[in-house]
Design a protein around this motif. Structure first.
Motif, PDB file in Angstrom:
ATOM      1  N   LEU A   1      19.469  -0.821 -13.190  1.00  0.00           N
ATOM      2  CA  LEU A   1      18.355  -0.196 -12.486  1.00  0.00           C
ATOM      3  C   LEU A   1      18.089  -0.947 -11.190  1.00  0.00           C
ATOM      4  CD1 LEU A   1      15.828  -0.105 -15.459  1.00  0.00           C
ATOM      5  CD2 LEU A   1      17.188   1.822 -14.636  1.00  0.00           C
ATOM      6  N   VAL A   2      17.856  -0.213 -10.108  1.00  0.00           N
ATOM      7  CA  VAL A   2      17.443  -0.813  -8.843  1.00  0.00           C
ATOM      8  C   VAL A   2      16.316   0.046  -8.285  1.00  0.00           C
ATOM      9  CG1 VAL A   2      18.140  -1.544  -6.540  1.00  0.00           C
ATOM     10  CG2 VAL A   2      19.805  -1.585  -8.395  1.00  0.00           C
ATOM     11  N   LYS A   3      15.192  -0.585  -7.958  1.00  0.00           N
ATOM     12  CA  LYS A   3      14.083   0.148  -7.355  1.00  0.00           C
ATOM     13  C   LYS A   3      14.489   0.568  -5.951  1.00  0.00           C
ATOM     14  CE  LYS A   3       9.137  -0.176  -6.449  1.00  0.00           C
ATOM     15  NZ  LYS A   3       7.971  -1.078  -6.513  1.00  0.00           N
TER      16      LYS A   3
ATOM     17  N   THR B   1      16.182   3.871  -3.260  1.00  0.00           N
ATOM     18  CA  THR B   1      17.331   4.773  -3.174  1.00  0.00           C
ATOM     19  C   THR B   1      18.481   4.041  -2.514  1.00  0.00           C
ATOM     20  OG1 THR B   1      15.859   6.674  -3.000  1.00  0.00           O
ATOM     21  CG2 THR B   1      18.141   6.996  -2.297  1.00  0.00           C
ATOM     22  N   LEU B   2      19.515   3.743  -3.271  1.00  0.00           N
ATOM     23  CA  LEU B   2      20.706   3.076  -2.744  1.00  0.00           C
ATOM     24  C   LEU B   2      21.834   4.090  -2.587  1.00  0.00           C
ATOM     25  CD1 LEU B   2      19.046   0.620  -3.775  1.00  0.00           C
ATOM     26  CD2 LEU B   2      21.213  -0.447  -4.323  1.00  0.00           C
ATOM     27  N   THR B   3      22.650   3.903  -1.571  1.00  0.00           N
ATOM     28  CA  THR B   3      23.812   4.765  -1.353  1.00  0.00           C
ATOM     29  C   THR B   3      25.107   3.999  -1.563  1.00  0.00           C
ATOM     30  OG1 THR B   3      23.754   4.264   1.011  1.00  0.00           O
ATOM     31  CG2 THR B   3      22.578   6.247   0.279  1.00  0.00           C
ATOM     32  N   GLN B   4      24.997   2.759  -1.982  1.00  0.00           N
ATOM     33  CA  GLN B   4      26.139   1.866  -2.157  1.00  0.00           C
ATOM     34  C   GLN B   4      26.825   2.104  -3.504  1.00  0.00           C
ATOM     35  OE1 GLN B   4      24.886  -2.218  -1.984  1.00  0.00           O
ATOM     36  NE2 GLN B   4      26.827  -3.009  -2.691  1.00  0.00           N
ATOM     37  N   ASP B   5      28.133   2.326  -3.472  1.00  0.00           N
ATOM     38  CA  ASP B   5      28.919   2.373  -4.705  1.00  0.00           C
ATOM     39  C   ASP B   5      29.287   0.941  -5.076  1.00  0.00           C
ATOM     40  OD1 ASP B   5      28.873   5.159  -4.976  1.00  0.00           O
ATOM     41  OD2 ASP B   5      30.602   5.382  -3.650  1.00  0.00           O
TER      42      ASP B   5
ATOM     43  N   ASN C   1      22.033  -8.726  -3.502  1.00  0.00           N
ATOM     44  CA  ASN C   1      20.926  -8.732  -2.540  1.00  0.00           C
ATOM     45  C   ASN C   1      19.723  -7.910  -2.995  1.00  0.00           C
ATOM     46  OD1 ASN C   1      22.355 -10.359  -0.722  1.00  0.00           O
ATOM     47  ND2 ASN C   1      23.412  -8.574   0.100  1.00  0.00           N
ATOM     48  N   TYR C   2      19.750  -7.406  -4.212  1.00  0.00           N
ATOM     49  CA  TYR C   2      18.680  -6.561  -4.739  1.00  0.00           C
ATOM     50  C   TYR C   2      18.139  -7.142  -6.035  1.00  0.00           C
ATOM     51  CZ  TYR C   2      20.781  -3.185  -1.547  1.00  0.00           C
ATOM     52  OH  TYR C   2      21.286  -2.566  -0.440  1.00  0.00           O
TER      53      TYR C   2
END
Length: 115
Positions: free
Chosen positions: A73-75, A77-81, A90-91
């Motif tokens: 889970l990452v708070k 909106t990420l576009t990184q695959d 970094n998150y």
């Protein structure tokens, strides 16, 4: 249901073609996100980094089959695959520890717990 964040879930799947595991990204624009790193020491030291997330069905296109214990889970909106969890260094990342499908009542939603 009140929403206060977006959410990205990286779901681990087995790729039959390559015979390797890979991460598939799903984003949900409107979720209720509570907790986080060092949030609320009154919950006890072991639970200080827990998160509680609710994904409402009425404002998100969500399939509970795409959410499993151990997913990332990452708070936001990420576009990184990614290829490993280390790609997200970094998150603030959390791993899913519980899933409940609350698909009844006035606010049907998926409730996710994470650490």
């Amino acid at each position: 249901m009140i929403t206060n964040a977006s959410l990205t879930i990286y779901h681990k799947v087995f790729d039959e073609a390559t015979r390797l595991e890979k991460w598939v990204r799903f984003t949900y624009p409107k979720v209720w996100f509570f907790g986080g790193k060092g949030a609320g020491i009154n919950k006890g030291y072991d639970n200080a980094n827990n998160v509680d997330i609710r994904i409402p069905y009425d404002v998100n296109d969500v399939d509970i089959a795409n959410i499993k214990i151990g997913d990332i889970l990452v708070k936001g909106t990420l576009t990184q695959d990614i290829t490993t969890q280390q790609d997200l260094v970094n998150y603030d990342v959390f791993n899913i520890t519980s899933i409940n499908d609350n698909n009844f009542g006035n606010n049907p939603h998926i409730r996710i717990g994470g650490k």
